[in-house]
Write an enzyme that holds these catalytic residues in place. Structure first.
Site, PDB file in Angstrom:
ATOM      1  N   SER A   1       0.835  -1.204   0.000  1.00 10.17           N
ATOM      2  CA  SER A   1       0.000   0.000   0.000  1.00 10.17           C
ATOM      3  C   SER A   1       0.872   1.257   0.000  1.00 10.17           C
ATOM      4  CB  SER A   1      -0.959  -0.051   1.191  1.00 10.17           C
ATOM      5  OG  SER A   1      -1.960   0.936   1.092  1.00 10.17           O
TER       6      SER A   1
ATOM      7  N   ASP B   1      -9.244  -6.214  -4.435  1.00 14.37           N
ATOM      8  CA  ASP B   1      -8.781  -5.054  -3.667  1.00 14.37           C
ATOM      9  C   ASP B   1      -9.785  -3.910  -3.759  1.00 14.37           C
ATOM     10  OD1 ASP B   1      -7.326  -2.784  -2.658  1.00 14.37           O
ATOM     11  OD2 ASP B   1      -5.470  -3.874  -3.049  1.00 14.37           O
TER      12      ASP B   1
ATOM     13  N   HIS C   1      -7.244  -6.007   0.001  1.00 14.77           N
ATOM     14  CA  HIS C   1      -6.100  -5.118   0.205  1.00 14.77           C
ATOM     15  C   HIS C   1      -5.345  -5.512   1.463  1.00 14.77           C
ATOM     16  CE1 HIS C   1      -3.958  -1.302  -0.341  1.00 14.77           C
ATOM     17  NE2 HIS C   1      -4.024  -1.144   0.975  1.00 14.77           N
TER      18      HIS C   1
END
Length: 339
Positions: free
Chosen positions: A44, A128, A163
């Site tokens: 991320s 995600d 995610h």
């Protein structure tokens, strides 16, 4: 330190794993590192920082792994960061390539020629909900302009994951967002896959029996800020380093890898979940790779404890004069004994 306390720690963790001295202020050691084998990765916002560190300092960094990341120089504000995360059709790799080349010309980043033979790993989960899966191809297109041959770029876009940091033995359900620590057990070891690709495809793969026999310990990040405290730039006083048992004596040359956590994954929030269970240490133990785990904290301008990829520390955030990149490069140089 009280002997009873030490015995309790030993019983809790066992002889095969070492515990962390939190808030110790210990200096980061210098190790016997092969300076041609320094790499970075992240999840991320950590992936965003990993690509920043790779592009900015490509003379010294030979590979990068990106899990649910965004392209280099994609955002310069909170508003533009939203497009980078959610709207692949608004992300132009050609424009980012031009920005990168211009940055190299004026000396804000290393010459792009240093990336020409680097190894790049890109992972984006199919489910995600934070980073649009289509962003992964934009990253691949960006790197495709600088890296040759194309086989040096590995993409993994076929796993039905949410995610998070993707592991094969720790975390919550693969297809669900794990907001407590953003680690997903998908039966897939992303840390191994990215490190194996970066380092040429011959790494030994951990099994369920692989133990972290090295030392996971804290070090002072304050040592790498010369005119301020880390907290001024949303970084913690302490970072962490995993030293494999094979690297502790410093008699052999080891590799060095920097793993950047994501937003809301900093130590103050999720304790050692990422630094102990993100999948890196077992790979490191079997393959003599020292792992640095720099840490952020939350702040008024950075309430989620993200790495700066959109300018909250200033306009030079994605250059070799940025406050976070400068401190992080000093950590790498110290650990790798780069004069």
């Amino acid at each position: 330190m009280d002997l009873t306390f030490l015995l309790a720690i030993f019983v809790l963790f066992g002889p095969s794993e070492q515990f962390i001295f939190f808030g110790s202020g210990n200096p980061l050691e210098s190790f016997n590192v092969d300076q041609t084998k320094i790499s970075v990765s992240g999840i991320s916002s950590g992936a965003a920082m990993a690509t920043q560190m790779h592009v900015i300092f490509s003379r010294d960094i030979m590979g990068v792994g990106l899990i649910a990341g965004v392209p280099f120089a994609c955002a310069g504000s909170v508003g533009s960061s939203l497009s980078c995360m959610s709207a692949p059709n608004l992300v132009s790799p050609a424009q980012l390539e031009a920005t990168t080349s211009a940055g190299a010309l004026v000396g804000n980043i290393d010459a792009t020629s240093h990336m020409s033979h680097d190894r790049v790993y890109i992972y984006n989960g199919k489910l995600d909900s934070v980073i649009n899966p289509g962003i992964g191809q934009k990253i691949a297109d960006f790197y495709g302009h600088f890296v040759n041959p194309s086989s040096n770029i590995k993409t993994v876009f076929n796993v039905s994951s949410e995610h998070g940091q993707i592991t094969d033995n720790f975390g919550g359900a693969c297809g669900q967002l794990q907001s407590s620590n953003f680690i997903n057990n998908c039966g897939y070891n992303a840390a191994y896959d990215l490190l194996n690709h970066i380092y040429g495809g011959q790494l030994q793969k951990p099994t369920a029996q692989t133990q972290q026999r090295g030392m996971l310990k804290s070090f002072s990040q304050s040592d790498f800020f010369y005119v301020s405290t880390p907290s001024m730039y949303s970084m913690a006083n302490d970072g962490y380093v995993y030293v494999p048992s094979g690297c502790a004596s410093k008699t052999k040359k080891c590799k060095l890898h920097v793993a950047f956590h994501g937003c809301a994954m900093y130590h103050d929030r999720i304790a050692d979940a990422y630094v102990r269970h993100g999948g890196y240490n077992e790979v490191a133990e079997l393959n003599d790779i020292i792992i640095l785990y720099p840490q952020t904290i939350k702040s008024a301008t950075n309430p989620q404890g993200c790495w700066d990829w959109f300018g909250y520390t200033g306009t030079l955030f994605a250059t070799n004069n940025g406050f976070q990149p400068t401190a992080l490069k000093r950590m790498i140089d110290k650990a790798a004994s780069i004069a």
